[in-house]
Design a protein around this motif. Structure first.
Motif, mmCIF file in Angstrom:
data_model
loop_
_atom_site.group_PDB
_atom_site.id
_atom_site.type_symbol
_atom_site.label_atom_id
_atom_site.label_comp_id
_atom_site.label_asym_id
_atom_site.label_seq_id
_atom_site.Cartn_x
_atom_site.Cartn_y
_atom_site.Cartn_z
ATOM 1 N N PRO A 182 -28.570 17.413 44.263
ATOM 2 C CA PRO A 182 -28.574 16.155 43.509
ATOM 3 C C PRO A 182 -27.258 15.900 42.770
ATOM 4 C CG PRO A 182 -30.627 17.331 43.166
ATOM 5 C CD PRO A 182 -29.725 18.265 43.920
ATOM 6 N N PHE A 185 -24.743 14.724 45.191
ATOM 7 C CA PHE A 185 -25.161 13.390 45.644
ATOM 8 C C PHE A 185 -24.865 12.352 44.563
ATOM 9 C CE2 PHE A 185 -28.224 10.115 46.931
ATOM 10 C CZ PHE A 185 -28.053 10.100 48.301
ATOM 11 N N HIS A 186 -25.166 12.703 43.321
ATOM 12 C CA HIS A 186 -24.877 11.817 42.174
ATOM 13 C C HIS A 186 -23.373 11.521 42.116
ATOM 14 C CE1 HIS A 186 -25.439 10.163 38.146
ATOM 15 N NE2 HIS A 186 -24.652 11.071 37.602
ATOM 16 N N SER A 214 -23.206 15.099 50.909
ATOM 17 C CA SER A 214 -23.912 13.899 50.438
ATOM 18 C C SER A 214 -23.187 12.635 50.887
ATOM 19 C CB SER A 214 -24.011 13.911 48.914
ATOM 20 O OG SER A 214 -24.766 15.017 48.480
ATOM 21 N N THR A 349 -33.661 11.667 39.465
ATOM 22 C CA THR A 349 -33.374 10.407 40.167
ATOM 23 C C THR A 349 -33.290 10.624 41.677
ATOM 24 O OG1 THR A 349 -32.126 9.700 38.233
ATOM 25 C CG2 THR A 349 -31.707 8.482 40.274
ATOM 26 N N TYR A 350 -32.899 11.822 42.064
ATOM 27 C CA TYR A 350 -32.576 12.051 43.478
ATOM 28 C C TYR A 350 -33.430 13.106 44.165
ATOM 29 C CZ TYR A 350 -28.236 9.952 41.692
ATOM 30 O OH TYR A 350 -27.320 9.130 41.095
#
Ligand code: NAD
Ligand code: ZN
Ligand code: ZN
Length: 408
Positions: A182, A185-186, A214, A349-350
């Motif tokens: 995450p 990815f963020h 990501s 969030t992910y």
């Protein structure tokens, strides 16, 4: 049950595996526990048997003596485990469930949690917004590089895997959901990565490699990873990234060799405050990455900055750096209308979407970061090798359940 083997920070350069108390549904006093958190009862908590827990670059900042982490702090914020006990207020999880735990601890009830800003929950750390397991200044929640750990506000925080058997088979990939997948990815999302983007990721450690994987998942046309560590750059190339070697030539020149222009659409800082200047044998220069990303990011672009910056750094290169005050050329970013996103990744969030991508084999995150399993007792070796720049993401296996588990 009595003892609990756990990895504790001793002093700069040293961690030790020691026996601590078995967790209960109460945060007891101990190294790093904020006084207002002592005695906090967690009827909303669960106790996990830890099935996988990873060593992180964020741990290394503490273990290198670059923070004010206290002696005896039990480390570990990347936790995946099986629920063996649940508090009376836990409604929707059960004993036997296998869950991924976001490294951020969040109450689910405050203004920020309601807005899904789970990295800056207002109710879990008396000292400042935001908390984490096993981390300096993060409330004193006991770390999960251990056989067992307590997870508060479990209904809110934990991500349950739909099928425990399938989860055990894919554990080496799923363990990356607690933080670096995450977080990478963020970084890619907040840098504005879209289909067809050109993306530069500074840092080929696990977070940088996760950001690169990501960016590919998000449809980037070209992903370029920069580092000074040749082995880590080779790892980035192993899954289709271009690389720039920062021990030679400028970032702009090397990006231009790849793209034909010296700039990218999106850039990610996966390095943080221990950044080194570019060039052979270069010294630490904490603003290097922030300044070089502003240099290479196109006007109107964005910088995703998961790399950690601190408010107190006893080992800072100068007096300013010791309070986290860096020589950032903000005028350049302002002139190019750059957007910046900093802070803890709000994992929640992910994590569910990325779990689905793993379960359906749309992404190979364990391979990308070179997940490498070691026993809990080998943690001191894992820390030492990771500190030396090994191109591996060390996954601790406290109960010996990972032997035979392969990357998806
Ligand atoms: N924001 C979050 O929620 C979050 C979560 C996890 C980790 N982090 C942070 O992300 C950062 C990276 O984590 P990691 O586990 O990959 O750490 P790491 O230490 O393994 O990797 C950092 C890499 O940066 C390289 N590097 C140093 N100077 C550089 C430069 N000028 N340009 C390019 N590369 C350079 C190093 O050689 C190293 O390979 C750390 O600061 C960590 O604390 C943040
Ligand atoms: Zn981490
Ligand atoms: Zn909250």
């Amino acid at each position: 049950m009595s003892g609990n083997r756990a990895v504790a920070y001793l002093k700069p350069g040293a961690v030790e595996v020691r026996t601590i108390d078995h967790p209960t549904l109460e945060l007891k006093d101990g190294p790093g526990v904020a006084s207002a958190n002592v005695g906090r009862t967690c009827r909303h908590g669960v106790i996990l048997k830890v099935l996988a827990t990873n060593i992180c670059g964020s741990d290394q900042h503490m273990v290198r003596g670059r923070t004010t982490a206290p002696e005896g702090l039990v480390l570990g914020h990347e936790i995946t485990g099986e629920i063996i006990e649940k508090g009376p207020d836990v409604e929707f999880l059960d004993v036997g469930d296998i869950v991924s735990v976001p490294f951020n601890i969040a109450c689910g009830r405050c203004r920020n949690c309601k807005e899904r800003k789970t990295g800056i929950c207002l109710n879990v750390n008396p000292a400042r917004p935001g908390a984490a397991y096993g981390y300096v200044d993060m409330g004193g929640w006991v770390g999960g590089q251990a056989e067992f750990v307590m997870i508060p506000y479990a209904d809110f925080n934990a991500l349950r895997f739909p099928d425990p058997e399938q989860a055990r088979e894919k554990l080496l990939d799923l363990t990356m959901l607690s933080d670096i997948f995450p977080t990478g990815f963020h970084g890619a999302v907040t840098a504005g990565t879209q289909v067809g983007s050109t993306v530069y990721v500074a840092g080929a450690g696990p977070v940088g490699l996760a950001a690169a994987a990501s960016a590919q998942l998000l449809g980037a046309a070209v992903v370029i990873v920069g580092d000074l560590n040749a082995e880590r750059l080779a790892q980035a190339r192993s899954f289709g990234c271009e690389t720039v070697d920062l021990t030679r030539g400028t970032v702009e020149e090397q990006i231009a060799e790849i793209l034909g222009v010296p700039e990218v659409d999106a850039a990610v800082d996966a390095v943080g405050f221990e950044a080194r200047a570019h060039g052979q044998g270069s010294p630490e220069a904490p603003a290097t990455v922030l300044n070089s990303l502003m240099g290479v990011t196109t006007a109107g672009g964005a910088l995703g900055i998961p790399g950690l910056y601190v408010t107190d750094d006893p080992g800072g290169v100068d007096q300013d750096a010791r309070t986290g005050t860096l020589k950032v050329r903000l005028g350049l970013g302002w002139a190019k209308s750059h957007r910046f996103t900093t802070g803890q990744c709000p994992v929640m969030t992910y994590h569910r979407g990325l779990m689905m991508a793993i379960l359906h084999e749309r992404v190979h995150i364990a391979k990308a970061v070179n997940a490498t399993v070691i026993g809990l007792d080998d943690a001191p070796r894992g820390y030492a090798e990771f500190d030396q720049g090994a191109s591996k993401k060390y996954v601790l296996d406290p109960h010996g359940v990972l032997s035979g588990v392969r990357p998806v």
